[in-house]
Scaffold this motif. Sequence first.
Motif, PDB file in Angstrom:
ATOM      1  N   SER A 332       0.836  -1.197   0.000  1.00 42.47           N
ATOM      2  CA  SER A 332       0.000   0.000   0.000  1.00 42.47           C
ATOM      3  C   SER A 332       0.872   1.248   0.000  1.00 42.47           C
ATOM      4  O   SER A 332       1.962   1.269   0.568  1.00 42.47           O
ATOM      5  N   ASP A 333       0.384   2.302  -0.629  1.00 37.71           N
ATOM      6  CA  ASP A 333       1.103   3.576  -0.606  1.00 37.71           C
ATOM      7  C   ASP A 333       1.156   4.158   0.805  1.00 37.71           C
ATOM      8  O   ASP A 333       2.020   4.970   1.116  1.00 37.71           O
ATOM      9  N   GLU A 334       0.225   3.737   1.649  1.00 34.43           N
ATOM     10  CA  GLU A 334       0.177   4.214   3.036  1.00 34.43           C
ATOM     11  C   GLU A 334       0.944   3.260   3.941  1.00 34.43           C
ATOM     12  O   GLU A 334       0.783   2.038   3.853  1.00 34.43           O
ATOM     13  N   ALA A 335       1.801   3.794   4.788  1.00 33.18           N
ATOM     14  CA  ALA A 335       2.577   2.956   5.702  1.00 33.18           C
ATOM     15  C   ALA A 335       1.662   2.245   6.695  1.00 33.18           C
ATOM     16  O   ALA A 335       0.655   2.803   7.141  1.00 33.18           O
ATOM     17  N   ARG A 336       2.002   0.994   7.021  1.00 33.02           N
ATOM     18  CA  ARG A 336       1.295   0.253   8.040  1.00 33.02           C
ATOM     19  C   ARG A 336       1.989   0.468   9.378  1.00 33.02           C
ATOM     20  O   ARG A 336       3.222   0.467   9.467  1.00 33.02           O
ATOM     21  N   VAL A 337       1.211   0.623  10.462  1.00 32.11           N
ATOM     22  CA  VAL A 337       1.743   0.822  11.804  1.00 32.11           C
ATOM     23  C   VAL A 337       1.071  -0.161  12.756  1.00 32.11           C
ATOM     24  O   VAL A 337      -0.140  -0.392  12.678  1.00 32.11           O
ATOM     25  N   SER A 338       1.855  -0.747  13.647  1.00 35.35           N
ATOM     26  CA  SER A 338       1.291  -1.565  14.719  1.00 35.35           C
ATOM     27  C   SER A 338       2.083  -1.311  15.995  1.00 35.35           C
ATOM     28  O   SER A 338       3.265  -0.958  15.947  1.00 35.35           O
ATOM     29  N   VAL A 339       1.414  -1.498  17.125  1.00 39.68           N
ATOM     30  CA  VAL A 339       2.049  -1.290  18.428  1.00 39.68           C
ATOM     31  C   VAL A 339       1.793  -2.537  19.264  1.00 39.68           C
ATOM     32  O   VAL A 339       0.646  -2.863  19.571  1.00 39.68           O
ATOM     33  N   ALA A 340       2.862  -3.244  19.588  1.00 36.25           N
ATOM     34  CA  ALA A 340       2.751  -4.471  20.374  1.00 36.25           C
ATOM     35  C   ALA A 340       3.390  -4.278  21.740  1.00 36.25           C
ATOM     36  O   ALA A 340       4.427  -3.621  21.866  1.00 36.25           O
ATOM     37  N   VAL A 341       2.772  -4.870  22.758  1.00 35.10           N
ATOM     38  CA  VAL A 341       3.378  -4.916  24.087  1.00 35.10           C
ATOM     39  C   VAL A 341       3.563  -6.383  24.447  1.00 35.10           C
ATOM     40  O   VAL A 341       2.606  -7.164  24.454  1.00 35.10           O
ATOM     41  N   PHE A 342       4.821  -6.759  24.713  1.00 32.10           N
ATOM     42  CA  PHE A 342       5.146  -8.121  25.098  1.00 32.10           C
ATOM     43  C   PHE A 342       5.134  -8.213  26.618  1.00 32.10           C
ATOM     44  O   PHE A 342       5.820  -7.454  27.304  1.00 32.10           O
ATOM     45  N   LEU A 343       4.353  -9.152  27.147  1.00 28.75           N
ATOM     46  CA  LEU A 343       4.159  -9.313  28.584  1.00 28.75           C
ATOM     47  C   LEU A 343       4.969 -10.495  29.079  1.00 28.75           C
ATOM     48  O   LEU A 343       4.787 -11.633  28.615  1.00 28.75           O
ATOM     49  N   ASN A 344       5.866 -10.233  30.018  1.00 24.17           N
ATOM     50  CA  ASN A 344       6.790 -11.244  30.510  1.00 24.17           C
ATOM     51  C   ASN A 344       6.872 -11.197  32.034  1.00 24.17           C
ATOM     52  O   ASN A 344       6.467 -10.212  32.652  1.00 24.17           O
ATOM     53  N   PRO A 345       7.464 -12.223  32.650  1.00 27.41           N
ATOM     54  CA  PRO A 345       7.732 -12.151  34.092  1.00 27.41           C
ATOM     55  C   PRO A 345       8.747 -11.040  34.376  1.00 27.41           C
ATOM     56  O   PRO A 345       9.597 -10.727  33.540  1.00 27.41           O
ATOM     57  N   SER A 346       8.658 -10.468  35.549  1.00 24.00           N
ATOM     58  CA  SER A 346       9.603  -9.408  35.906  1.00 24.00           C
ATOM     59  C   SER A 346      10.883  -9.957  36.524  1.00 24.00           C
ATOM     60  O   SER A 346      11.939  -9.333  36.441  1.00 24.00           O
ATOM     61  N   ASP A 347      10.808 -11.136  37.155  1.00 28.95           N
ATOM     62  CA  ASP A 347      11.962 -11.729  37.836  1.00 28.95           C
ATOM     63  C   ASP A 347      12.696 -12.642  36.852  1.00 28.95           C
ATOM     64  O   ASP A 347      12.276 -13.773  36.592  1.00 28.95           O
ATOM     65  N   ARG A 348      13.804 -12.162  36.324  1.00 35.65           N
ATOM     66  CA  ARG A 348      14.525 -12.907  35.293  1.00 35.65           C
ATOM     67  C   ARG A 348      15.331 -14.070  35.861  1.00 35.65           C
ATOM     68  O   ARG A 348      15.772 -14.949  35.112  1.00 35.65           O
ATOM     69  N   GLU A 349      15.552 -14.093  37.170  1.00 33.23           N
ATOM     70  CA  GLU A 349      16.334 -15.176  37.775  1.00 33.23           C
ATOM     71  C   GLU A 349      15.445 -16.259  38.382  1.00 33.23           C
ATOM     72  O   GLU A 349      15.950 -17.265  38.878  1.00 33.23           O
ATOM     73  N   ARG A 350      14.155 -16.057  38.360  1.00 32.31           N
ATOM     74  CA  ARG A 350      13.244 -17.070  38.890  1.00 32.31           C
ATOM     75  C   ARG A 350      13.212 -18.287  37.966  1.00 32.31           C
ATOM     76  O   ARG A 350      13.283 -18.158  36.748  1.00 32.31           O
ATOM     77  N   VAL A 351      13.095 -19.462  38.550  1.00 31.90           N
ATOM     78  CA  VAL A 351      13.043 -20.693  37.768  1.00 31.90           C
ATOM     79  C   VAL A 351      11.597 -20.981  37.380  1.00 31.90           C
ATOM     80  O   VAL A 351      10.692 -20.958  38.224  1.00 31.90           O
ATOM     81  N   PHE A 352      11.396 -21.245  36.097  1.00 30.95           N
ATOM     82  CA  PHE A 352      10.066 -21.538  35.581  1.00 30.95           C
ATOM     83  C   PHE A 352      10.071 -22.897  34.873  1.00 30.95           C
ATOM     84  O   PHE A 352      11.124 -23.394  34.465  1.00 30.95           O
ATOM     85  N   GLY A 353       8.873 -23.426  34.721  1.00 32.88           N
ATOM     86  CA  GLY A 353       8.662 -24.657  33.978  1.00 32.88           C
ATOM     87  C   GLY A 353       7.173 -24.916  33.956  1.00 32.88           C
ATOM     88  O   GLY A 353       6.376 -24.080  34.429  1.00 32.88           O
ATOM     89  N   PRO A 354       6.729 -26.036  33.433  1.00 31.75           N
ATOM     90  CA  PRO A 354       5.299 -26.351  33.463  1.00 31.75           C
ATOM     91  C   PRO A 354       4.766 -26.289  34.888  1.00 31.75           C
ATOM     92  O   PRO A 354       5.408 -26.786  35.829  1.00 31.75           O
ATOM     93  N   LEU A 355       3.610 -25.662  35.069  1.00 31.44           N
ATOM     94  CA  LEU A 355       3.035 -25.530  36.414  1.00 31.44           C
ATOM     95  C   LEU A 355       2.718 -26.912  36.985  1.00 31.44           C
ATOM     96  O   LEU A 355       2.136 -27.760  36.291  1.00 31.44           O
ATOM     97  N   PRO A 356       3.074 -27.145  38.244  1.00 31.20           N
ATOM     98  CA  PRO A 356       2.837 -28.474  38.851  1.00 31.20           C
ATOM     99  C   PRO A 356       1.367 -28.892  38.770  1.00 31.20           C
ATOM    100  O   PRO A 356       1.073 -30.091  38.618  1.00 31.20           O
ATOM    101  N   GLU A 357       0.447 -27.932  38.889  1.00 34.09           N
ATOM    102  CA  GLU A 357      -0.986 -28.245  38.843  1.00 34.09           C
ATOM    103  C   GLU A 357      -1.417 -28.814  37.489  1.00 34.09           C
ATOM    104  O   GLU A 357      -2.484 -29.412  37.367  1.00 34.09           O
TER     105      GLU A 357
END
Length: 396
Positions: A332-357
């Motif tokens: 298109s002659d008109e520029a396309r614009v998008s705004v994404a927000v990526f949502l992540n954990p805040s604690d980068r040193e915490r250990v994660f994996g499949p939830l036990p439940e």
Amino acid sequence: MLSFHCSLNLNILETSRPFTHSYSRFFPMSSPVATAVHAAAPYDRAKAVKEFDETKVGVKGLIDSGIKVIPPIFVHPPETLAELKRGAEPGSAPEIPTVDLAAVQESRAAVVEQIRQAASTVGFFQVVNHGVPEELLRRTLAAVKAFHEQPAEKRVPVYRREIGKGVSYISNVDLFQSKAASWRDTIQIRMAPTAADSSEIPEVCREDVLEWDKEVVRVSRELYELLSEGLGLGAERLNEMGLWEGRVMVGHYYPFCPQPDLTVGLNSHADPGGLTVLLQDHIGGLQVETEQGWIHVKPQPQALVINIGDFLQIISNEAYKSAHHRVLANHSDEARVSVAVFLNPSDRERVFGPLPELTSEEKPALYRDFTFNEFMTRFFKKELDGKSLTNFFRKS
């Protein structure tokens, strides 16, 4: 030959001088552009990528220069171009689900089931009646567009590739890892847990993106409640893990591409984090891969596009699925614009994996444990290339 480095007088952007000697470095000997300009040295892709990055003006700079042929660093291999033509059969193409969040007041269980179904199959859905003012949606898109369409000397000072900077403007986060570049530029702003200093955010978009971030927090917390209930957990289980507390906002800019059949706007990939909240304009071009083939995510007025990331797929033990998605090059002659927000954990040193439940003898954990820091370090070491991230952390 003129230097390809961009100085603030920006000769490179003089639209009255398309295909200056500087641009001939982007084209191989066989290119008609190179022939028309003058004989050049053998094409060196690594050198061309480096020189493009050092201009600091991105794809927008190429368009402003008046080019009619895209540089070969943007030309994708035949197999990728062939894949672009593969889509759902005409007349059978489904649409990603649309969820009315206002319906929670009438039947929360029905909305939970709609979201659970979407998250466990296609991995994408749109939400309407989310409570974000229509005026803010328009202003946010306009503000990001305004940043990218400023004079180049306004963009150049924030062009940088260092990971961890509060604000950065780049073309292609994986420019030096990818087989071919994509036709887009991006401004990236770190919103949390350690937010960019507001003075770092370009004034042309500062007020609107900060206001937008507040709305994303509200909407994402509600979505995580519904997704948590869809897993059979308490409404607060995912929010208690802080899955919205680490946020990065990206404002993508896809200018007109003179040869859209030879490149892409964003290569096929799956997002790494928990959830992505996307605001897209009316131009279109976003596609998601489904069992029926690639389908368009049709823009809906005032809708937000939500998609599951690899991290949420892992901790849900694949109850929820991330999905390949891509953006076509903009014709298109008109520029396309998008705004994404990526949502992540805040604690980068915490250990994660499949939830036990969500694990049992009948369905054991499909992934090994890891820190979020290890997870994201792995992501940034590779190009955007589908599901290799989840494959890397999958148990053998």
